[in-house]
Structures are given as structure tokens and as C-alpha cells.
Write a protein that holds these residues in place. Structure first.
Motif, PDB file in Angstrom:
ATOM      1  N   LYS A 174      20.875  84.779  64.241  1.00 49.04           N
ATOM      2  CA  LYS A 174      22.248  84.736  63.747  1.00 49.04           C
ATOM      3  C   LYS A 174      22.316  85.422  62.393  1.00 49.04           C
ATOM      4  CE  LYS A 174      24.012  81.034  61.806  1.00 49.04           C
ATOM      5  NZ  LYS A 174      24.558  79.689  61.558  1.00 49.04           N
ATOM      6  N   ARG A 175      23.252  86.334  62.238  1.00 50.38           N
ATOM      7  CA  ARG A 175      23.426  86.999  60.947  1.00 50.38           C
ATOM      8  C   ARG A 175      23.938  86.006  59.916  1.00 50.38           C
ATOM      9  NH1 ARG A 175      27.035  91.244  59.994  1.00 50.38           N
ATOM     10  NH2 ARG A 175      25.685  91.908  58.301  1.00 50.38           N
ATOM     11  N   GLU A 176      23.382  86.080  58.739  1.00 50.54           N
ATOM     12  CA  GLU A 176      23.845  85.247  57.636  1.00 50.54           C
ATOM     13  C   GLU A 176      24.124  86.137  56.436  1.00 50.54           C
ATOM     14  OE1 GLU A 176      20.679  82.400  57.157  1.00 50.54           O
ATOM     15  OE2 GLU A 176      21.677  80.955  58.455  1.00 50.54           O
ATOM     16  N   SER A 177      24.946  85.621  55.557  1.00 47.81           N
ATOM     17  CA  SER A 177      25.316  86.367  54.363  1.00 47.81           C
ATOM     18  C   SER A 177      24.393  85.980  53.215  1.00 47.81           C
ATOM     19  CB  SER A 177      26.767  86.036  53.988  1.00 47.81           C
ATOM     20  OG  SER A 177      27.119  86.630  52.764  1.00 47.81           O
ATOM     21  N   LEU A 178      23.801  86.968  52.572  1.00 45.24           N
ATOM     22  CA  LEU A 178      23.047  86.740  51.344  1.00 45.24           C
ATOM     23  C   LEU A 178      23.190  87.998  50.503  1.00 45.24           C
ATOM     24  CD1 LEU A 178      19.716  84.871  50.892  1.00 45.24           C
ATOM     25  CD2 LEU A 178      20.256  86.872  49.500  1.00 45.24           C
ATOM     26  N   TYR A 179      24.082  87.921  49.552  1.00 41.52           N
ATOM     27  CA  TYR A 179      24.373  89.082  48.710  1.00 41.52           C
ATOM     28  C   TYR A 179      24.465  88.631  47.262  1.00 41.52           C
ATOM     29  CZ  TYR A 179      29.201  87.336  48.494  1.00 41.52           C
ATOM     30  OH  TYR A 179      30.310  86.562  48.279  1.00 41.52           O
ATOM     31  N   HIS A 180      24.658  89.555  46.355  1.00 45.01           N
ATOM     32  CA  HIS A 180      24.751  89.216  44.936  1.00 45.01           C
ATOM     33  C   HIS A 180      26.145  88.660  44.647  1.00 45.01           C
ATOM     34  CE1 HIS A 180      21.433  92.153  45.159  1.00 45.01           C
ATOM     35  NE2 HIS A 180      20.941  91.516  44.107  1.00 45.01           N
ATOM     36  N   ALA A 181      26.374  87.434  45.141  1.00 50.98           N
ATOM     37  CA  ALA A 181      27.726  86.867  45.119  1.00 50.98           C
ATOM     38  C   ALA A 181      28.284  86.729  43.712  1.00 50.98           C
ATOM     39  CB  ALA A 181      27.722  85.513  45.815  1.00 50.98           C
ATOM     40  N   LEU A 182      27.475  86.229  42.789  1.00 56.47           N
ATOM     41  CA  LEU A 182      27.969  85.944  41.446  1.00 56.47           C
ATOM     42  C   LEU A 182      28.467  87.215  40.763  1.00 56.47           C
ATOM     43  CD1 LEU A 182      28.346  83.818  39.228  1.00 56.47           C
ATOM     44  CD2 LEU A 182      25.997  84.288  38.494  1.00 56.47           C
ATOM     45  N   ASN A 183      27.629  88.241  40.751  1.00 56.32           N
ATOM     46  CA  ASN A 183      28.016  89.482  40.076  1.00 56.32           C
ATOM     47  C   ASN A 183      29.081  90.248  40.864  1.00 56.32           C
ATOM     48  OD1 ASN A 183      27.476  91.177  37.722  1.00 56.32           O
ATOM     49  ND2 ASN A 183      26.748  92.687  39.206  1.00 56.32           N
ATOM     50  N   SER A 184      28.960  90.264  42.190  1.00 54.62           N
ATOM     51  CA  SER A 184      29.922  91.015  43.004  1.00 54.62           C
ATOM     52  C   SER A 184      31.329  90.446  42.873  1.00 54.62           C
ATOM     53  CB  SER A 184      29.495  90.991  44.481  1.00 54.62           C
ATOM     54  OG  SER A 184      28.267  91.667  44.661  1.00 54.62           O
ATOM     55  N   ARG A 185      31.453  89.126  42.911  1.00 59.83           N
ATOM     56  CA  ARG A 185      32.770  88.512  42.792  1.00 59.83           C
ATOM     57  C   ARG A 185      33.329  88.675  41.378  1.00 59.83           C
ATOM     58  NH1 ARG A 185      34.255  85.024  46.939  1.00 59.83           N
ATOM     59  NH2 ARG A 185      35.312  83.592  45.515  1.00 59.83           N
ATOM     60  N   ALA A 186      32.439  88.653  40.374  1.00 61.51           N
ATOM     61  CA  ALA A 186      32.887  88.869  38.996  1.00 61.51           C
ATOM     62  C   ALA A 186      33.410  90.290  38.811  1.00 61.51           C
ATOM     63  CB  ALA A 186      31.740  88.602  38.025  1.00 61.51           C
ATOM     64  N   VAL A 187      32.758  91.251  39.442  1.00 59.89           N
ATOM     65  CA  VAL A 187      33.192  92.651  39.353  1.00 59.89           C
ATOM     66  C   VAL A 187      34.563  92.828  40.004  1.00 59.89           C
ATOM     67  CG1 VAL A 187      32.704  94.950  40.288  1.00 59.89           C
ATOM     68  CG2 VAL A 187      30.921  93.702  39.091  1.00 59.89           C
ATOM     69  N   VAL A 188      34.797  92.137  41.116  1.00 59.91           N
ATOM     70  CA  VAL A 188      36.118  92.194  41.753  1.00 59.91           C
ATOM     71  C   VAL A 188      37.181  91.634  40.815  1.00 59.91           C
ATOM     72  CG1 VAL A 188      37.535  91.282  43.632  1.00 59.91           C
ATOM     73  CG2 VAL A 188      35.254  92.178  44.125  1.00 59.91           C
ATOM     74  N   ARG A 189      36.883  90.518  40.156  1.00 60.98           N
ATOM     75  CA  ARG A 189      37.840  89.953  39.189  1.00 60.98           C
ATOM     76  C   ARG A 189      38.114  90.937  38.059  1.00 60.98           C
ATOM     77  NH1 ARG A 189      34.677  85.206  39.807  1.00 60.98           N
ATOM     78  NH2 ARG A 189      33.715  85.514  37.774  1.00 60.98           N
ATOM     79  N   LYS A 190      37.059  91.596  37.587  1.00 62.27           N
ATOM     80  CA  LYS A 190      37.202  92.576  36.512  1.00 62.27           C
ATOM     81  C   LYS A 190      38.067  93.746  36.962  1.00 62.27           C
ATOM     82  CE  LYS A 190      36.119  95.164  32.878  1.00 62.27           C
ATOM     83  NZ  LYS A 190      36.923  95.060  31.628  1.00 62.27           N
ATOM     84  N   TYR A 191      37.839  94.212  38.175  1.00 63.93           N
ATOM     85  CA  TYR A 191      38.617  95.328  38.711  1.00 63.93           C
ATOM     86  C   TYR A 191      40.095  94.957  38.826  1.00 63.93           C
ATOM     87  CZ  TYR A 191      40.564  98.563  42.154  1.00 63.93           C
ATOM     88  OH  TYR A 191      41.377  99.464  42.809  1.00 63.93           O
ATOM     89  N   LEU A 192      40.365  93.777  39.366  1.00 64.92           N
ATOM     90  CA  LEU A 192      41.756  93.341  39.521  1.00 64.92           C
ATOM     91  C   LEU A 192      42.455  93.231  38.163  1.00 64.92           C
ATOM     92  CD1 LEU A 192      41.265  90.614  42.271  1.00 64.92           C
ATOM     93  CD2 LEU A 192      42.342  92.850  42.563  1.00 64.92           C
ATOM     94  N   ALA A 193      41.727  92.745  37.162  1.00 70.73           N
ATOM     95  CA  ALA A 193      42.307  92.668  35.816  1.00 70.73           C
ATOM     96  C   ALA A 193      42.577  94.062  35.278  1.00 70.73           C
ATOM     97  CB  ALA A 193      41.362  91.913  34.881  1.00 70.73           C
ATOM     98  N   ASP A 194      41.660  94.993  35.540  1.00 69.50           N
ATOM     99  CA  ASP A 194      41.817  96.374  35.048  1.00 69.50           C
ATOM    100  C   ASP A 194      43.042  97.065  35.634  1.00 69.50           C
ATOM    101  OD1 ASP A 194      39.579  96.084  33.500  1.00 69.50           O
ATOM    102  OD2 ASP A 194      38.251  97.278  34.775  1.00 69.50           O
TER     103      ASP A 194
END
Length: 389
Positions: A174-194
Motif C-alpha cells: 500500500k502506498r503511504e505518504s512520507l514527505y517533508h511535511a513541515l517545510n513543504s506546508r510552511a512554504v505553501v503558507r509563505k507562497y500564499l502570503a506572498d
């Protein structure tokens, strides 16, 4: 130090300690009213780590490190309002902020869902929060936010992948998710603010490039699909193999030439650039490629191609309607690499931004201030099932 943390352009209040334990280092940050007043990375020798064979021994080493940080920076325990720890290895879990509780401690201390140094952070944070509350009680001090509490945010094992993305051709897998969640989600927040967006209604692909490379599809704030940072489901990285051909891997496993540990090392830790050149430093590989050294040039072309293919593949998750591609992680400092990837996939994205480096300490602090401000309610972790509260 970076600028002060704000929420919706408003200043924040409170004192937050951040703890981030990695395989060979312990990182700390201390924030007062949104401003990082001090930070430190304490490196641990390989010999020191190898001697600490169980959780309690590892905990003792890291507790000594945080005590040293607090002492050297003259931080009184009683003034700390909240402690954020890096999320450890545990399932099942959704992204977001969780309070550290008994279930979480049990799973992390027992290594039930995997052994990683990140599992020390929540336990350290919780133990220290208890110590702070005892000090306050002894001194008759009331915290301005009540008792000091410990939290985690956006653990690497955060998984909200859609069901149709989980299937392999072998039902037992079964495929599972394991990614750099903390930094990736923070970058999305930064982009949206920008770009001036408070509401996250965008389809965004984040490509995090470091020792591990993970690519994640963020649909309206939910990560519906991603590569896996450890198990060989993703691109070649500086020290990981990426996806391997199944039958040759089976033959290697049963050849009698390698132990299980050696095979695992070929996939994680001893793969990628390490396997070819003995280094995980992509600056070295890049320099040699620019000099025209054939084997380095070929590897760099394959490295870029691998990442570009996985980026392109994730666009089909949203029928090609992706709003932005964001690069982050230490390798994103390389214009040579980002330019080469963009040359292959740039036509797929109306907006491409580069946020180099990774600032997990600040990301954790941001989540802490969202809790203190009441903007975010912490979730409850249950070791047996997801609780969406």
C-alpha cells in the motif's frame, strides 16, 4: 535571524521553545513575541550516537543538549509558554498540530512505527513542559497562557493521501505518504502570503530537495499525493536510490551476496550520489559536472530528469490544473539544478517560485503561535485510529 512571525500581518505574543532532533544533531530555537532571540545546533558524534542503543540513552544525550542551550542563553524555565517538538515516527496521523499525549509517547518510545531521532523531540518537549509547570508551582507563578504544554506539527508521517493513490499492482503493498511535511506546508503558507491569499484554494506542487527529495501535491491545503522519502518510491536523491526495478531488486535480495541491512543501505543512506561517488554533497557533484567530467555530468542529467518526471507525473492528480510549482530545501540554492528542472517542466506551471533552504525551527514556531493565538485547535492523537477534531 529572520523577521518576526506574524499571523495575518498582525504581531504575535508569547515565548516558544522549539526542539528539533535529527540523526546527528539537535537544533533549538527560542522565540519571544514572534522574534527568534537565539538558536543553536548541537552536533553529536557518530560514536556518541552509536553508544546510545535505546530510547532512554538517546533521550539523555538530547536532554543534556537542550539544558546546555537554555543555560547558555540564560532562558528561565518559568518564562516559556509553549514547547514545539518535531513530529516523530507514528501512524495514523493527519497534518496539523497535535498535543503530546500518552498514546503518542507510547508509540514513539517503543519505536512502534519506526526508529528515527525525530521521535525524541515530542517526548523531550513534554518532559520539559512538565518540569516548567513544577518550577512555576514551586515559585507560585501562573503562566499567562495557563500550564505550559508540548505540541508537534506536520509530522513527516502525516498522511491524507486519497484512496485511489494508495494502490499498487500487488495487493499486499500500500502506498503511504512520507514527505517533508513541515517545510513543504510552511512554504505553501509563505507562497500564499506572498501573493496575498488568506484562503488556500490553490493546487500547488512542492519539490523539496535535500538529502532526501520529496514531491507533494497540495490541493486546497490537502496533500492528496506525494512521493515517499524513504521506501524507494520517488526520484534519485543525493543518498537514496529512488524507485528501483522490482525484479532485479528481488534477485539482489536472494543472491546471497548481501544482508538485509546492506540492501536497505543501498536504498536509503548509501544510494544515489553516495553509491556513485561516495558523497552526498551535490555541490561537489555539480562542480564536477560543470567541469565536464563525464560520469558526474551523466549523473546530474539523470538526477534532474528523475525529479522533473515526478513533478510532471503529479500534475495529472488535478488534471493538469496546477497553479504553482515551489522549490525548497538545501539543493534549491543551486540555480544550475533548478534551472535545469524548470527547463523540462516550466511549461506546465503559470507560476514558479524558489524558497531555498529549510527552516523547520521557524515553521514549528509559526504553528505554536497559531495555537497560542487560538487560530488553531490542537488535534488529539490516537495510536489506533485517526481522530479529526
Amino acid at each position: 535571524m529572520e523577521g518576526a512571525i506574524t499571523l495575518n500581518s498582525k504581531p504575535v505574543e508569547g515565548n516558544i521553545l522549539v526542539i528539533n532532533t535529527g540523526s546527528t544533531s539537535s537544533k533549538f530555537g527560542y522565540y519571544k513575541d514572534g522574534v527568534q532571540v537565539c538558536g543553536s545546533q548541537i552536533d553529536h558524534s557518530k560514536a556518541e550516537i552509536e553508544k546510545a542503543t535505546d530510547f532512554s540513552a538517546q533521550l539523555a544525550i538530547r536532554n543534556a543538549a537542550v539544558s546546555k542551550f537554555l543555560e547558555e542563553n540564560h532562558i528561565p524555565l518559568e518564562e516559556i509558554d509553549l514547547i514545539m517538538g518535531r513530529g516523530g515516527q507514528m501512524r495514523p496521523i493527519l497534518p496539523g498540530v497535535y498535543s503530546v499525549n500518552a498514546d503518542m509517547r507510547e508509540v514513539l518510545i517503543s519505536y512502534r512505527d519506526g526508529k528515527h531521532a525525530s521521535s525524541l523531540s515530542p517526548v523531550m518537549a513534554d518532559d520539559l513542559a512538565g518540569e516548567i509547570n513544577n518550577v512555576r508551582k514551586a515559585k507560585g507563578i501562573k503562566g499567562r497562557y495557563g500550564e505550559c504544554k508540548a505540541y508537534i506539527a506536520d509530522s513527516t508521517t502525516s498522511d491524507e493521501m486519497l484512496p485511489e493513490y494508495r494502490l499498487y499492482g500487488v495487493p499486499e503493498f500500500k502506498r503511504e505518504s512520507l514527505y517533508h511535511a513541515l517545510n513543504s506546508r510552511a512554504v505553501v503558507r509563505k507562497y500564499l502570503a506572498d501573493i496575498g491569499f488568506e484562503k488556500n484554494n490553490k493546487n500547488i506542487i512542492v519539490c523539496h530537495m535535500g538529502g532526501g527529495v520529496t514531491i507533494s501535491m497540495h490541493q486546497n491545503g490537502r496533500v492528496i499525493d506525494s512521493t515517499h522519502g524513504l521506501d524507494g518510491d520517488g526520484p534519485i536523491t543525493p543518498e537514496r536510490s529512488g524507485t528501483c526495478p522490482a525484479l532485479p531488486l528481488v534477485e539482489m535480495c536472494f543472491s546471497g551476496k548481501y544482508t538485509e541491512k546492506e540492501i536497505r543501505n543501498k536504498i536509503v543512506g548509501g544510494g544515489g550520489a553516495v553509491a556513485y561517488f561516495g558523497t552526498n554533497d551535490m555541490r561537489v557533484v555539480e562542480a564536477k559536472a560543470k567541469e565536464g567530467v563525464p560520469e558526474y555530468k551523466l549523473f546530474m542529467e539523470a538526477f534532474v530528469l528523475n525529479i522533473a518526471k515526478y513533478i510532471a507525473a503529479l500534475t495529472v492528480d488535478v488534471y493538469g490544473k496546477v497553479d504553482a510549482l515551489l522549490f525548497t530545501g538545501g539543493i534549491a540554492y543551486s540555480k544550475y539544478i533548478t534551472d535545469a528542472i524548470i527547463k523540462r517542466v516550466g511549461h506546465l506551471f503559470p507560476d514558479i517560485r524558489i524558497y531555498p533552504g529549510e527552516n523547520e525551527i521557524r515553521s514549528l514556531a509559526e504553528n505554536g503561535y497559531m495555537v497560542l493565538s487560538g487560530k488553531v485547535k490542537a488535534k488529539t492523537y490516537n495510536k489506533n485510529k485517526l481522530i479529526e477534531d
